[in-house]
Design a protein around this motif. Structure first.
Motif, PDB file in Angstrom:
ATOM      1  N   LEU A  96       0.822  -1.201   0.000  1.00  0.00           N
ATOM      2  CA  LEU A  96       0.000   0.000   0.000  1.00  0.00           C
ATOM      3  C   LEU A  96       0.863   1.261   0.000  1.00  0.00           C
ATOM      4  N   GLU A  97       1.909   1.246   0.819  1.00  0.00           N
ATOM      5  CA  GLU A  97       2.787   2.424   0.890  1.00  0.00           C
ATOM      6  C   GLU A  97       3.502   2.657  -0.433  1.00  0.00           C
ATOM      7  N   LEU A 100       1.164   4.512  -2.404  1.00  0.00           N
ATOM      8  CA  LEU A 100       1.037   5.881  -1.902  1.00  0.00           C
ATOM      9  C   LEU A 100       2.223   6.744  -2.345  1.00  0.00           C
ATOM     10  N   VAL A 101       3.411   6.148  -2.389  1.00  0.00           N
ATOM     11  CA  VAL A 101       4.559   6.920  -2.890  1.00  0.00           C
ATOM     12  C   VAL A 101       4.305   7.331  -4.337  1.00  0.00           C
ATOM     13  N   HIS A 104       2.739  10.569  -4.768  1.00  0.00           N
ATOM     14  CA  HIS A 104       3.434  11.733  -4.207  1.00  0.00           C
ATOM     15  C   HIS A 104       3.144  13.027  -4.952  1.00  0.00           C
ATOM     16  N   GLU A 129      -5.782   6.261   0.446  1.00  0.00           N
ATOM     17  CA  GLU A 129      -5.805   4.862   0.828  1.00  0.00           C
ATOM     18  C   GLU A 129      -6.886   4.122   0.026  1.00  0.00           C
TER      19      GLU A 129
END
Lengths: 262, 448, 377
Positions: A96-97, A100-101, A104, A129
């Motif tokens: 997930l991260e 998310l990056v 950016h 998310e």
């Protein structure tokens, strides 16, 4: 007007000319491939497009904006997202991260939002998310959001990389050998995914690919590189019967044999 | 054997037991420290309480309640009884904040900064110069200062300078970062090391052409922030006198006050660090650490984000520097040696790169090791030296042992060993960083 | 022409010596010219005396001091640059390997003094023996350090072995202090007085007011380092082992496919680098006359700077970088105070090196002569 237009781009490494006078264009909404033997300069050309390398000569225009001299992050902000030939995920971050990056460039939270956990921050985090979850589902991943990226199997990592690139809402998606190392089933799935990305999201796709089933299967336009130069371009059908392409791939002898067969 | 212990731990970690264990440690620790304020064992028992609170399963509210009891009531009271413990905890807080700052730079963003102490020095000298008599001594030779020189500012200004220290250190971070952050990792390490030395040498030599730092002698006295009004102190005296056995002195109140200031700052630092970590900025840092090329291709502006990491890390050090200068009422270049940078690095590595609880643990453990365990070992050795005992097999008389052998002075050996061993055997630290697990509403497939 | 280039006498003797001479003279000349130019510029700042005259007066001596220390830096820098060439890693503990060499050398001399033979022995023999012992011990230590602290970390992210190396540097400093404290009760070691090498050769130069004074030990330092540089050049460029080292530096995995025992070559690299460091330690000790376990730190850092200045991984670069850095340091120590009229003095010479390092890394990160190893993606 073409979405991406390059004009006589030259990239040298010392005495070696890795990309020589590449003039090349990608129309909006198409799926375009660059093929060529190993060492033909395809990835170098990609890296020149995305600002990792600065070409010595030539012009690169994207959406009417020159990309020459922009840093890779600025190119990304301009709307070009990419994947890498050898997967480059952020291994010890969760799936997930990673996605998310990828977001950016379009997140708006500033340090004050972050430190004070403002409403804006919370809303944006929640929304991103959600979007990340949708993207994971879109590329066909389930129940992996909290896994560390490097714990996923190969095929899964390829998919995350695509999801991460899509997270930036790009106009143009560059895929560097996206099906390398996949088995036929996975490749089939991947082809469907690329089509969907173009058809549903209207994202233009430019890819480097070796697997001819993929190239011929979905490309609407193909450019062929050899020794840093574009030696041919056209529809899959045209490319399949192009003498220079066959020579470049198989050597002169094979080209002659091919001719005889016809 | 291992199974026995893990089963035992599992049993102890259910239901009411964790609370019982935590309370037991706290009470036994507090009572034994109260009874024998010099005992190291007693202090270690007490210091185990926060660890238990952190690791064992119990209701969050209970955790917070026990934790607050410990830090707001028990520790200050015990601290007035034996001032040394407040000093230990103050140092733990200072170094934990430094380590948390360095953790942002090296743990999160992956930039090895070996000159971190420079930012600490900037914070310290900022208050030292303005909070002492130094401003009126700019043209006098070090050591030849007139005794009646006035202080430049009233002690209340400390609060402003705490923020100024933060800002100045962050600015220094950006100024240093601008040219050097394009360098690759190992070069960055050496250049920051050099920068740390440059700041130290400047502090050492800027007693001329104008006497800004008072040279190697350092600056003293530096003012402390004022104590709370007399009314409050009087009230506290009446409460505390029966408990600690004597009316607390002003010196003791100062120590308690610094302890609380340090607590508040460390609280803010932890809050800032955790919030940054779990945001667009923190994710960008980790992405840079993991793979710069991929990060920049995703649109993460490398230099800007690295500068942000440098500035954030530096600002923590700046705050702690100002606090430290006020607490000691003295700064000198010696306080800001390369060894301190490596000490803080050791704390981060020991606890776990990128792990906020790990780094706090690392800082506490190293401080404890430095100022208590090694010190006790030194005392023990000097006791042996004065005795007639001999080492049996090799027939070596303890009293012949060199005076140079003072374990308390072998911090470099300890730091070095910790760094090497951690890198080889446990590079992610004793309490490794964990990625945040989110509620994603996905059906988690249970492994068992 | 090609024949001359292939002639071993030329290739392994004349060429390197010529290179050393060209570098020394060239660097001295360039820096001297800059200094004189600066003297003219700063002339207004000084009213008590003629700045240019004063500058010229001490210039030859400053150059000699700079070259002397420069050769020592070069020798240490070679250790950094060789290891960097092969492993792409800054061997942070090299400064301690150097320090150990110096202390071992002094301890040997002290031992000779202790058994009462120092004054009767040939002083050059003493220095020679000290250098050989220091080379053996430093070389062995470097290999051990590599085995213990770096080898298990090969293939880990770049910062991991670097942190281990920093740890090793700290560990060695205190460990040496521990050993010295336990054995001698004192961790400062002082060079015993012997021989005549503290004396000066005085050379009168007709055109100049002051005669040139060259301390004999400076000549020893320069002579020994030049000897070792020539030897190293032969080792790296003229032997099979050297070929293997260069192959490993080029491409470790290909080298291993070609049947080169990479681990062994890495050990040999550390051995050579360590031995050079040890020898440099003894030479440095002659000059410093007093060492402690922490004396390696600054010379080590400066030598690293020298390696970067010349272009890390590049052996010739280390030589040039060392000379330039030594000269710059001597110039800054002598002239900073004069030029700024006492506002800044020699105490800034240590950070001068860092200023140079930062400047080089910003403006020319590949160093004066260029790196031979690039960062592998």
């Amino acid at each position: 007007m073409a979405l991406l237009q390059t004009n006589e781009v030259v990239k040298r490494f010392g005495g070696l000319v890795a990309v020589n006078k590449m003039t090349f264009s990608v129309e909006k909404g198409r799926i375009v491939s660059i093929i060529g033997p190993n060492g033909a300069g395809k990835t170098t050309f990609f890296n020149s497009l995305t600002g990792i390398y600065t070409p010595e000569e030539g012009k690169i225009e994207f959406n009417g904006q020159s990309l020459i001299g922009l840093r890779p992050d600025q190119v990304a902000s301009a709307g070009i997202a990419r994947t890498f030939q050898n997967i480059r995920l952020f291994g010890s971050m969760t799936v997930l991260e990673n996605i998310l990056v990828g977001m950016h460039v379009r997140l708006k939270q500033n340090p004050f939002d972050i430190l004070l956990r403002s409403k804006h921050f919370n809303d944006e985090e929640k929304e991103s998310e959600e979007q990340a979850k949708e993207l994971m589902a879109y590329v066909g991943l389930k129940n992996v959001g909290n896994e560390l990226a490097h714990n996923l199997p190969y095929g899964g990592q390829r998919r995350i990389e695509i999801a991460r690139a899509l997270a930036a809402n790009p106009t143009l998606l560059l895929l560097d050998e996206p099906t390398a190392g996949m088995n036929p089933n996975e490749t089939e799935e991947a082809i469907k995914l690329f089509r969907r990305i173009r058809d549903d999201k209207g994202i233009t796709i430019l890819m480097i690919e070796h697997d001819m089933r993929v190239v011929m299967g979905i490309s609407e336009h193909i450019s062929v590189m050899d020794y840093g130069e574009k030696i041919a371009e056209g529809s899959p059908k045209e490319i399949r019967s192009n003498q220079r392409v066959i020579e470049a791939y198989l050597g002169r002898g094979a080209a002659v044999a091919h001719e005889r067969k016809q | 054997m291992k199974k026995f212990f893990s089963d035992l731990y599992k049993k102890a970690n259910t239901g009411i037991w964790p609370i019982v264990i935590a309370l037991a440690f706290m009470v036994v620790g507090a009572v034994s420290v109260y009874q024998s304020p010099r005992s190291l064992t007693a202090f270690l028992i007490l210091m185990a309480t926060p660890m238990i609170l952190y690791f064992m399963k119990m209701d969050m509210k209970v955790k917070v309640f026990i934790g607050l009891m410990l830090i707001i009531v028990i520790l200050p009271v015990l601290g007035i009884r034996n001032i040394f413990y407040l000093e230990v905890i103050f140092q733990m807080a200072v170094f934990a904040a430094l380590a948390l700052g360095l953790n942002i730079v090296i743990g999160m963003a992956g930039l090895l900064d070996l000159g971190y102490v420079a930012f600490y020095a900037v914070g310290a000298y900022t208050w030292a110069i303005f909070g002492s008599k130094q401003l009126s001594l700019l043209h006098s030779i070090p050591g030849a200062a007139p005794a009646d020189a006035p202080f430049a500012l009233a002690p209340q200004w400390f609060w402003l300078f705490l923020f100024l220290g933060v800002g100045l250190a962050a600015m220094m971070g950006i100024l240093l970062g601008l040219p050097v952050l394009r360098l690759r990792g190992d070069y960055l390490a050496i250049v920051t090391l050099g920068f740390g030395e440059v700041i130290r040498v400047l502090a050492l030599n800027l007693d001329k052409p104008i006497n800004l730092t008072n040279g190697p002698q350092g600056i003293t006295p530096i003012q402390r922030p004022p104590l709370p009004p007399e009314g409050i102190l009087q009230f506290l005296r009446t409460i505390l006198t029966p408990i600690v056995g004597h009316p607390p002195t002003d010196a003791e109140f100062y120590n308690v006050m610094f302890y609380f200031i340090a607590l508040i700052i460390i609280g803010i630092v932890i809050l800032v660090a955790t919030r940054l970590e779990d945001s667009r900025i923190g994710r960008a840092w980790t992405a840079i650490r993991e793979d710069e090329t991929a990060a920049i291709a995703m649109g993460v502006p490398l230099v800007k984000m690295k500068l942000a990491a440098f500035a954030a890390g530096a600002s923590f050090a700046g705050a702690m520097g100002a606090l430290y200068a006020a607490n000691r009422t003295f700064v000198s270049p010696e306080t800001f040696s390369f060894q301190v940078s490596i000490g803080v690095l050791t704390m981060v590595i020991l606890g776990g790169l990128g792990s906020i609880p790990g780094v706090i643990f690392g800082a506490s453990a190293v401080v404890l090791l430095n100022i208590q365990i090694l010190q006790n070992f030194s005392l023990y050795l000097s006791d042996l030296r004065q005795s007639d005992k001999i080492i049996p097999i090799i027939n070596f008389a303890w009293k012949d042992l060199s005076n140079q052998l003072d374990p308390a002075k072998y911090q470099k050996l300890v730091f070095g060993l910790i760094l090497i061993l951690m890198m080889i055997f446990r590079p992610s630290g004793l309490i490794p960083a964990e990625r945040r697990q989110r509620e994603l509403g996905e059906d988690k497939i249970e492994e068992e | 022409m090609k024949q001359i280039a292939e002639n071993p006498v030329y290739k392994f003797f004349l060429f390197p010596i010529g290179q050393i001479i060209v570098f020394s003279l060239g660097a001295s000349l360039v820096l001297s010219l800059i200094t004189v130019l600066l003297a003219y510029i700063f002339k207004f700042n000084v009213t008590d005396f003629d700045l240019v005259e004063r500058t010229l007066l001490i210039l030859p001596q400053v150059v000699i001091n700079g070259l002397t220390i420069g050769f020592v830096y070069s020798t240490i820098a070679l250790g950094y640059t060789m290891v960097y060439g092969v492993l792409e890693f800054i061997n942070f503990s090299h400064s301690e390997i150097f320090m150990v060499g110096g202390i071992v050398g002094i301890q040997l001399m002290a031992y000779f003094e202790h058994i009462g033979v120092l004054s009767t022995m040939n002083e050059y023999l003493v220095i020679g023996l000290a250098i050989i012992l220091a080379m053996a011990i430093s070389g062995g230590l470097a290999v051990t350090v590599e085995r213990v602290a770096y080898k298990p970390l090969r293939g880990a992210p770049r910062l991991v072995p670097l942190i281990s190396a920093i740890g090793m540097s700290f560990f060695l400093q205190d460990f040496v202090r521990l050993i010295l404290s336990l054995t001698t009760g004192e961790f400062n070691v002082i060079l015993p007085k012997f021989g005549t090498f503290d004396e000066f050769w005085v050379i009168a130069i007709p055109a100049m007011a002051n005669p040139l004074r060259i301390q004999i030990k400076s000549a020893i330092m320069v002579g020994v380092t030049i000897f070792m540089l020539v030897l190293l050049n032969f080792l790296v460029n003229g032997t099979k082992v050297g070929k293997a080292i260069r192959a490993v530096a080029q491409d470790r995995s290909s080298a291993s496919l070609m049947g080169i025992n990479v681990n062994q070559i890495i050990s040999i690299t550390f051995l050579i680098g360590g031995a050079l460091g040890g020898a440099a330690g003894v030479l440095f000790a002659l000059k410093a006359t007093k060492l402690d376990p922490f004396s390696g730190f600054f010379p080590g850092l400066k030598a690293f700077t020298a390696a970067v200045l010349g272009g890390i991984g590049n052996l010739t670069g280390a030589l040039l970088g060392g000379l330039v850095l030594g000269l710059l340091e001597a110039f800054s120590a002598s002239y900073l105070g004069i030029f700024t009229n006492g506002a800044f003095g020699a105490e800034y010479k240590d950070i001068f090196a860092f200023a140079i390092l930062i400047a080089v890394l910003i403006f020319r990160p590949s160093g004066l002569l260029g790196e031979t190893v690039g960062q592998k993606a």
